[in-house]
Design an enzyme around this catalytic site. Structure first.
Site, PDB file in Angstrom:
ATOM      1  N   LYS A 191       0.772  -1.229  -0.032  1.00  0.00           N
ATOM      2  CA  LYS A 191      -0.056   0.004   0.041  1.00  0.00           C
ATOM      3  C   LYS A 191       0.928   1.134   0.120  1.00  0.00           C
ATOM      4  O   LYS A 191       0.698   2.192  -0.527  1.00  0.00           O
ATOM      5  CB  LYS A 191      -0.691  -0.137   1.198  1.00  0.00           C
ATOM      6  CG  LYS A 191      -1.953  -1.019   1.052  1.00  0.00           C
ATOM      7  CD  LYS A 191      -2.820  -1.340   2.294  1.00  0.00           C
ATOM      8  CE  LYS A 191      -3.813  -2.766   2.162  1.00  0.00           C
ATOM      9  NZ  LYS A 191      -4.417  -2.933   2.999  1.00  0.00           N
ATOM     10  N   GLN A 194      -4.626  -1.738   9.533  1.00  0.00           N
ATOM     11  CA  GLN A 194      -4.355  -3.265   8.992  1.00  0.00           C
ATOM     12  C   GLN A 194      -4.802  -4.363   9.804  1.00  0.00           C
ATOM     13  O   GLN A 194      -4.586  -4.492  10.872  1.00  0.00           O
ATOM     14  CB  GLN A 194      -2.824  -3.236   8.708  1.00  0.00           C
ATOM     15  CG  GLN A 194      -2.705  -4.696   7.975  1.00  0.00           C
ATOM     16  CD  GLN A 194      -2.958  -4.734   6.374  1.00  0.00           C
ATOM     17  OE1 GLN A 194      -2.993  -3.659   5.671  1.00  0.00           O
ATOM     18  NE2 GLN A 194      -3.715  -5.920   6.142  1.00  0.00           N
ATOM     19  N   ASP A 254     -11.192   2.107   3.582  1.00  0.00           N
ATOM     20  CA  ASP A 254     -11.233   0.813   3.738  1.00  0.00           C
ATOM     21  C   ASP A 254     -12.857   0.462   3.472  1.00  0.00           C
ATOM     22  O   ASP A 254     -13.167  -0.668   3.083  1.00  0.00           O
ATOM     23  CB  ASP A 254     -10.916  -0.022   5.105  1.00  0.00           C
ATOM     24  CG  ASP A 254      -9.531  -0.752   4.712  1.00  0.00           C
ATOM     25  OD1 ASP A 254      -9.019  -0.871   3.532  1.00  0.00           O
ATOM     26  OD2 ASP A 254      -8.887  -1.017   5.818  1.00  0.00           O
TER      27      ASP A 254
END
Ligand code: NAD
Length: 292
Positions: free
Chosen positions: A52, A96, A119
């Site tokens: 990312k 994460q 997200d």
């Protein structure tokens, strides 16, 4: 039969984003800034976060990686999230997953400001998705929507079977395919581990989205001639034919299914490369305040 090239589409979109960033820079405006919180040092998570950060560099975003040790308490993580929520320079951020067992993931997800939830996991954003309102779509389903759109695959009125109901793939995918939009407007059947007549359902499907995480589960006898097959699964299996000693398999038995399809995504190189690109798209939206 057309093989859907996720690597190529992903590169195209990343180039488009990079061009946008150049325009933003030339106009003297704020450059998109994505932050990621990584708790602990799980190998797979390190790799995902690393990917990312690299993608941010490639498209010209600013990125910040916040590392926290695996002994971090839930309160310390929630405090860090509050700090990022209030940091005006950060447009969007992710935590994460998975998190260490002593931290409640749902609490963490709900602590993120929905405006910065790139997200798309916050219940407010999931609700907006279900209501077909502008929102951050979860990365993998968003990537699949991009592939269907860019390959001009007709979805309206089609029978779509989604295999798997996870909160990150199967469930949001079923919502996106049933929404009154394009891609969308399918008649959707969502299936899961308790589904009894999966093969029968699949044989009626014009589009099958396999996201169950069982290598080569979907065989040719599940698939009708001309179907569109989207393979989300990634399973690492041992192989004596590769240098690394392992290879990646999808949920679809590619060699026997592909000849029956109109379109199919390979593994690797299909859905996988799109996931990080979707996160970049969401971050650009966050910076432009397109959703909120
Ligand atoms: P998960 O384990 O959370 O969910 C699997 C789902 O499959 C469950 O809902 C379960 O009910 C269903 N299922 C299990 N066995 C089944 C069966 N026999 N018949 C029908 N349904 C069954 O998995 P997930 O997080 O949704 O991931 C699924 C797969 O996709 C995994 O291989 C994962 O690695 C992969 N994945 C890929 C990407 C990507 O970027 N390409 C992103 C996320 C997940």
């Amino acid at each position: 039969m057309t093989i859907i090239d996720g690597k190529k589409v992903s590169e195209e979109i990343q180039n488009e984003i990079a061009a946008e960033v150049q325009k933003i820079k030339s106009a003297g405006k704020k450059i998109p800034h994505l932050a990621a919180i990584l708790v602990g040092n799980d190998g797979a998570s390190e790799t995902y976060v690393g990917g990312k950060v690299k993608a941010c560099e490639k498209v010209g975003f600013v990125s910040t990686l916040v590392r926290m040790p695996d002994i971090t308490s839930e309160k310390e993580l929630l405090d860090k999230i509050a700090e990022l929520n209030n940091d005006k320079d950060i447009d969007g951020f992710i935590v994460q997953l998975p998190l260490p067992k002593h931290i409640n993931e749902q609490k963490v997800t709900e602590a993120i400001d929905p405006k910065k939830d790139v997200d798309g996991f916050h219940p407010a954003n999931v609700g907006r998705m279900a209501l077909n309102l502008p929102t951050y779509l979860p990365a993998t389903p968003y990537g699949i929507i991009q592939l269907l759109e860019r390959y001009k695959i007709e979805t309206a009125g089609k029978n779509c079977v989604v295999i798997g109901r996870s909160h990150i793939v199967g469930l949001p995918m079923s919502i996106l395919m049933v929404r009154n939009s394009n891609p969308g407007n399918c008649t959707v059947t969502i299936t899961h581990s308790k589904t009894k007549n999966l093969k029968e359902l699949c044989l009626q499907a014009d589009i099958i989205i396999a996201a169950l995480g069982k290598a080569e589960f979907l065989t040719a006898d599940h698939v009708k001639q001309g179907a569109v097959i989207i393979d989300v699964g990634i399973t690492r299996v041992k192989s004596d034919k590769t240098k690394t000693g392992w290879k990646l398999l999808g949920d679809v038995k590619y060699d026997e299914v592909a000849p029956k399809c109109s379109f199919i995504t390979p593994v690797p190189g299909g859905v996988g490369p799109m996931t990080i690109t979707s996160l970049m798209m969401n971050t650009l939206k966050a910076c432009r305040r397109e959703i909120y």
